[in-house]
Design an enzyme around this catalytic site. Structure first.
Site, PDB file in Angstrom:
ATOM      1  N   ASP A 336      -6.613  -2.681  -2.651  1.00  0.00           N
ATOM      2  CA  ASP A 336      -5.131  -2.048  -2.744  1.00  0.00           C
ATOM      3  C   ASP A 336      -3.583  -3.166  -2.683  1.00  0.00           C
ATOM      4  O   ASP A 336      -4.097  -3.494  -2.466  1.00  0.00           O
ATOM      5  CB  ASP A 336      -4.918  -1.820  -1.246  1.00  0.00           C
ATOM      6  CG  ASP A 336      -5.247  -0.475  -1.137  1.00  0.00           C
ATOM      7  OD1 ASP A 336      -4.742   0.278  -1.635  1.00  0.00           O
ATOM      8  OD2 ASP A 336      -5.409   0.029   0.061  1.00  0.00           O
ATOM      9  N   ASP A 621      -8.042   2.218   3.227  1.00  0.00           N
ATOM     10  CA  ASP A 621      -7.460   2.390   4.688  1.00  0.00           C
ATOM     11  C   ASP A 621      -7.354   3.649   5.144  1.00  0.00           C
ATOM     12  O   ASP A 621      -7.806   4.047   6.441  1.00  0.00           O
ATOM     13  CB  ASP A 621      -5.637   1.413   4.384  1.00  0.00           C
ATOM     14  CG  ASP A 621      -5.049   1.737   4.021  1.00  0.00           C
ATOM     15  OD1 ASP A 621      -4.981   2.771   3.387  1.00  0.00           O
ATOM     16  OD2 ASP A 621      -4.231   1.161   3.975  1.00  0.00           O
ATOM     17  N   ASP A 625      -9.355   8.311   2.282  1.00  0.00           N
ATOM     18  CA  ASP A 625      -9.837   6.597   1.232  1.00  0.00           C
ATOM     19  C   ASP A 625     -11.928   6.620   1.538  1.00  0.00           C
ATOM     20  O   ASP A 625     -11.890   6.079   0.406  1.00  0.00           O
ATOM     21  CB  ASP A 625      -8.913   5.858   2.060  1.00  0.00           C
ATOM     22  CG  ASP A 625      -8.496   5.411   0.896  1.00  0.00           C
ATOM     23  OD1 ASP A 625      -7.878   6.501  -0.067  1.00  0.00           O
ATOM     24  OD2 ASP A 625      -7.646   4.580   1.098  1.00  0.00           O
TER      25      ASP A 625
HETATM   26  P1  ATP Z   1      -0.808   0.572  -1.369  1.00  0.00           P
HETATM   27  O1  ATP Z   1      -2.049   2.101  -1.845  1.00  0.00           O
HETATM   28  O2  ATP Z   1      -1.473  -0.271  -2.058  1.00  0.00           O
HETATM   29  O3  ATP Z   1      -1.146   0.435  -0.203  1.00  0.00           O
HETATM   30  P2  ATP Z   1       1.600   2.070  -0.676  1.00  0.00           P
HETATM   31  O4  ATP Z   1       1.820   1.652   0.836  1.00  0.00           O
HETATM   32  O5  ATP Z   1       2.903   1.423  -1.651  1.00  0.00           O
HETATM   33  O6  ATP Z   1       0.679   0.936  -1.514  1.00  0.00           O
HETATM   34  P3  ATP Z   1       1.195   4.830  -0.023  1.00  0.00           P
HETATM   35  O7  ATP Z   1       0.610   4.102   1.236  1.00  0.00           O
HETATM   36  O8  ATP Z   1       0.647   5.494  -0.346  1.00  0.00           O
HETATM   37  O9  ATP Z   1       0.852   3.104  -1.067  1.00  0.00           O
HETATM   38  O10 ATP Z   1       3.137   5.077  -0.025  1.00  0.00           O
HETATM   39  C1  ATP Z   1       2.892   5.815  -1.052  1.00  0.00           C
HETATM   40  C2  ATP Z   1       4.085   5.919  -1.617  1.00  0.00           C
HETATM   41  O11 ATP Z   1       4.583   6.265  -0.210  1.00  0.00           O
HETATM   42  C3  ATP Z   1       4.580   4.025  -1.397  1.00  0.00           C
HETATM   43  O12 ATP Z   1       5.353   3.792  -2.902  1.00  0.00           O
HETATM   44  C4  ATP Z   1       6.356   5.173  -0.435  1.00  0.00           C
HETATM   45  O13 ATP Z   1       7.191   5.276  -1.894  1.00  0.00           O
HETATM   46  C5  ATP Z   1       6.022   6.011   0.116  1.00  0.00           C
HETATM   47  N1  ATP Z   1       5.496   5.761   1.811  1.00  0.00           N
HETATM   48  C6  ATP Z   1       5.654   4.692   2.012  1.00  0.00           C
HETATM   49  N2  ATP Z   1       5.203   4.958   3.368  1.00  0.00           N
HETATM   50  C7  ATP Z   1       5.803   5.869   3.810  1.00  0.00           C
HETATM   51  C8  ATP Z   1       6.966   6.214   4.917  1.00  0.00           C
HETATM   52  N3  ATP Z   1       5.672   5.951   5.891  1.00  0.00           N
HETATM   53  N4  ATP Z   1       7.423   7.444   5.011  1.00  0.00           N
HETATM   54  C9  ATP Z   1       7.663   7.857   3.701  1.00  0.00           C
HETATM   55  N5  ATP Z   1       7.133   7.664   2.284  1.00  0.00           N
HETATM   56  C10 ATP Z   1       6.701   6.392   2.436  1.00  0.00           C
END
Ligand code: ATP
Length: 893
Positions: A336, A621, A625
């Site tokens: 990630d 996480d 997943d």
């Molecule tokens: P990784 O997969 O590397 O951990 P990430 O945190 O970007 O990265 P996700 O948590 O799946 O992955 O989030 C995907 C997308 O969703 C983010 O890029 C963001 O645009 C949106 N996002 C993340 N957190 C939130 C939130 N709390 N509320 C709304 N949208 C969110």
């Protein structure tokens, strides 16, 4: 108060929430008082399912005796005693006992290490006690505790739910029903005959929250819970053998059979040679002892347990022992981005609206209404909290709250003015979340999420205070803003809203939205990660970035970290969806950055890499997943941000969520495997030496060079010490210069088989030579008849001390397959030096304490013979060093 057992009286699902508070004497706003918790802990004990009785010392001890070799030895005790050879009988018995004690000690140590790991990986529960909210170990919960549930958590005890927000729970572990049950705290049942599966106001221990959130009061803990009442559930046998252990057990069996064959052969030969029956019997027993590497299993177990304990100290918690072995073969690490490759410390740097377009948040200026709405909406649609420097929740959301503070927006006021009445939680498939609020003017719905997903749900934009239909020009402006931010590695998040005329249902939330703007936040890469990626590269391991984030943002960070060089190496989840399985497998190795992926994409990525013969590790996480963690050869869960589901599905947990920890775990895994290999190869070489010596002597018609008791002593005591010490060898950094070990490779590859044979031949021949030399010194030939017993004893002493010296010195040479003893550092494994010194000291004790000397039928030898023994002892080691030296020279040329 009561704890769940009440056949006649009313049960908790029949109470209203207020009645539950009264029954369990808890104030829902404050939770239990800390003193009260302590009192109840005393009263109810730990919240654990105890079913498996701990094995008693006695039974562990006896299980050590349950072994074919031990039976043979016990038979030998009986026979020797029957023949009047009491000392022999006693010695064999003592050796059996010492061996069983060592085995017991090793087993306890190994199982303690595993238990410690399991408790590190044990689930936590989020509680409110004395008015404060924090995490505790689930096993410390008591009836009356106020517990918060959210998606991905296991229900830590039986709870009567008091608040539910779209809460769904998978109760299949308890009821067998695989569809998640929608829960409702408001429900109260009159009837007492409601099946567990139908009680929607309850949540049961070990079931899993798949969606939404909720609050519950603990009503029963430990074995009083519904799952605790199911006896079968507890009988699960936790002991799993690693492939390595299975292969070794197999090897042990093969060697055992070989031993029987040799014994039969020797028996026949001795019969024709006219040796006497007693001697024949004892000789056969000795040979069996010499050929079976009985210490093997125990040593592997102990080396593994020491290894995993060490890894845990370095933040990599091994959940499934076989992972240690597989780690050494991993050649693809999928990680990630957020929090693992980056610091997960977000700060909003820029924002974009149709009022001022792109602005730097640090630049002073008049705040536009669109910007105000953007920030307010982001705050209202967040679950995180931030008070002075105390923060909880998602760092992305914390950054939004900080932005509001930075711009002087009063968060408390807006939250009070627009209370949240409904919400649709974030998930990594939709990549957005929404909340519905009510104020004096009516309803307002805010949606925040990934721009590319959110824009598809918008049909208007907010511009100059007007809600106007969205045009291609708008979309271009938005996408230019996103590109600009992404190119600077900023993570973007968009906000849209609408003002529904009535209280709408969740399925109408994310449609017909009005686009407001977006923010760009920086999440700096972790400092140490760049070096780890390079280290991995040198070790033949490729790092792959898998992220929910935008392609350009992901690429910008990947480039900075050395994961990708040009944009062709990045691909999005959407683009992946367009490829079929075969096409994906063919192209997969061209990519190093996977952006905007869904949990389903993750599974396909793992499968495609595996299809190409890679050994893949994958991090995860979230709630969704588990499938990709299961599909990977090594599933790695985040210790801090990871959900219970992810942890449960994983083979390894990163206590610090740090990518670098994965790479150091791989290094450790390689070292542990090498250490086990060193121990095994050493033990086998020693055994081959013993068999060689005995076999040659008997077939050649000589007297036996080593008595059964002597062989037992060498095999069970002296050999074991250096073997364990080799297993504790400090790691060699150079393992990260090698390619990953092929999964098909066995213990005998890379010349190990040859070393066993060569070492065995050398040790065996030197022992025989020393033995013959003993006779020669007394002017006898080894084949003479009527040799006095003292001369036999003297010569056997020579053989006995020589074989021990050879083995002890030889162990030094086993520490590295290529480097010389001096290059490795003579004193860099003090355990081994200690084992060698102790090994010699024990021989001196056996030799110089008269009772021992007589029991082992040994003789004091001359100073000159000590010289010969030491000289002989050094030979196998020196020859092995010579071979390594030649090898190094050849490699250099
Ligand atoms: P990784 O997969 O590397 O951990 P990430 O945190 O970007 O990265 P996700 O948590 O799946 O992955 O989030 C995907 C997308 O969703 C983010 O890029 C963001 O645009 C949106 N996002 C993340 N957190 C939130 C939130 N709390 N509320 C709304 N949208 C969110």
């Amino acid at each position: 108060m009561d704890t769940g057992h009440h056949p006649k009286t009313k049960q908790y699902f029949q109470f209203s929430t207020d009645e539950v508070y009264q029954q369990l004497l808890v104030d829902p706003h404050v939770g239990l008082d800390k003193n009260e918790v302590a009192k109840r802990q005393e009263e109810y004990g730990k919240n654990v399912l105890t079913g498996q009785k701990k094995k008693s010392l006695f039974s562990i001890f006896f299980s050590q005796l349950n072994d074919a070799l031990i039976y043979v030895l016990l038979a030998a005790v009986i026979v020797t005693v029957a023949m009047g050879e009491y000392t022999d009988g006693i010695i064999i018995l003592i050796v059996i006992l010492i061996n069983a004690f060592l085995g017991m000690f090793q087993e306890i140590k190994a199982s303690n290490a595993i238990a410690a790991l399991q408790s590190m990986a044990s689930p936590k529960a989020l509680v409110r006690r004395s008015g404060e909210q924090f995490e505790v170990d689930s096993e410390d919960l008591v009836p009356g505790d106020l517990v918060f549930l959210d998606a991905g958590r296991y229900v830590p005890a039986d709870l009567r739910l008091v608040e539910t927000v779209n809460l769904k729970i998978d109760e299949s572990a308890l009821t067998g029903e695989s569809v998640a049950v929608e829960k409702n705290a408001e429900e109260v049942y009159q009837d007492e005959d409601v099946a567990i599966a139908d009680r929607v106001n309850m949540a049961y221990m070990t079931s899993l929250v798949t969606y939404g959130r909720g609050t519950g009061i603990v009503v029963s803990t430990g074995n009083k819970t519904e799952v605790g009442k199911i006896a079968d559930f507890l009988k699960e046998d936790q002991q799993t053998k690693t492939p390595l252990e299975i292969r070794l057990a197999h090897l042990g069996k093969t060697l055992g059979k070989l031993a029987v064959g040799i014994c039969v052969f020797i028996f026949v030969v001795s019969y024709f040679q006219g040796r006497d029956l007693t001697e024949m019997f004892l000789t056969s027993v000795s040979l069996a002892v010499a050929s079976i590497p009985e210490g093997l299993a125990a040593i592997v177990a102990i080396v593994l347990s020491i290894g995993v304990t060490k890894m845990a100290k370095q933040k990599a918690i091994i959940k499934k022992l076989p992972a240690v072995e597989t780690l050494g073969s991993v050649n693809i690490v999928c990680s990630d981005k957020t929090g693992t490759l980056t610091q997960n410390k977000m700060t909003v740097k820029e924002l974009f609206t149709f009022a001022d377009k792109l602005v730097d948040v640090d630049e002073e200026g008049k705040i536009q209404p669109e910007e105000k709405l953007l920030i307010e909406g982001m705050v209202l649609a967040s679950d995180a909290t931030l008070e002075s420097d105390k923060q909880t929740g998602d760092p992305t959301e914390v950054a939004l709250l900080m932005l509001a503070d930075h711009w002087g927006i009063n968060r408390k006021e807006i939250i009070e003015n627009q209370p949240r009445i409904k919400e649709l939680a974030f998930d990594s498939d939709r990549k957005m979340m929404s909340t519905l609020h009510e104020d004096q003017n009516g309803y307002k719905l805010y949606v925040k999420g990934a721009v590319d997903n959110l824009i598809l749900k918008c049909n208007k934009v907010l511009e100059q205070g007007q809600q106007i239909p969205i045009t291609d020009a708008h979309k271009t402006l938005i996408s230019e803003a996103v590109d600009k931010m992404s190119a600077k590695a900023l993570r973007t998040l968009a906000l849209a809203y609408k003002e529904p005329s009535k209280n709408i249902a969740e399925d109408q939330f994310e449609e017909d939205l009005i686009f407001v703007g977006l923010v760009g936040m920086i999440d700096p890469p972790r400092q140490e990660v760049k070096d780890s990626i390079q280290l991995a590269k040198n070790a033949g391991i490729r790092t792959i970035m898998i992220t929910g984030d935008h392609k350009q943002t992901a690429f910008a960070i990947a480039k900075e970290l050395g994961i990708a060089e040009n944009t062709d190496q990045a691909i999005t989840g959407m683009e992946l969806n367009a490829l079929d399985t075969q096409k994906l497998a063919n192209k997969i190795e061209n990519y190093t950055v996977f952006a905007r992926v869904s949990p389903e994409n993750k599974v396909n990525i793992v499968k495609a890499f595996k299809e190409k013969g890679n050994i893949v590790s994958m991090t995860g996480d979230g709630v969704n997943d588990a499938p990709s963690l299961n599909a990977a050869d090594i599933g790695v869960a985040m210790g801090i941000t990871g959900t219970d589901v992810a942890k449960n599905a994983s083979d390894m947990i990163l206590a610090d969520d740090n990518f670098s920890t994965i790479i150091s775990a791989i290094e450790q895994g390689r070292n542990i495997y090498n250490n086990i290999k060193k121990s095994v190869v050493f033990l086998l070489a020693s055994n081959v030496g013993e068999v060689m010596a005995m076999f040659t002597a008997i077939v050649a018609g000589m007297p036996v060079p080593l008595l059964a008791t002597q062989l037992l002593w060498i095999n069970l005591i002296t050999d074991t010490l250096p073997a364990v010490a080799l297993g504790m060898d400090p790691g060699d950094k150079a393992v990260m210069k090698d390619k990953p070990r092929s999964i098909k490779e066995n213990f005998f590859s890379h010349g190990a088989g040859k070393r066993i044979i060569l070492g065995g031949l050398l040790i065996g021949s030197l022992t025989i030579i020393a033995f013959i030399f003993g006779y020669y010194e007394h002017n006898y030939s080894v084949f003479d008849a009527n040799i006095p017993e003292e001369v036999h004893a003297y010569s056997r002493t020579m053989a006995f001390l020589t074989i021990i010296a050879c083995q002890l010195f030889y162990s030094l040479s086993f520490r590295n397959e290529r480097k010389s003893i001096l290059q490795v550092g003579l004193f860099s494994n003090l355990y081994l030096i200690g084992a060698i010194v102790l090994g010699f000291a024990l021989q001196l004790l056996v030799l110089f304490i008269p009772v021992m000397r007589e029991s082992f039928k040994l003789q004091l030898i001359s100073v000159q013979d000590w010289g010969i023994i030491l000289l002989f002892g050094l030979v196998p080691m020196l020859i092995n060093e010579l071979i390594k030296w030649i090898y190094r020279i050849r490699r250099r040329n």
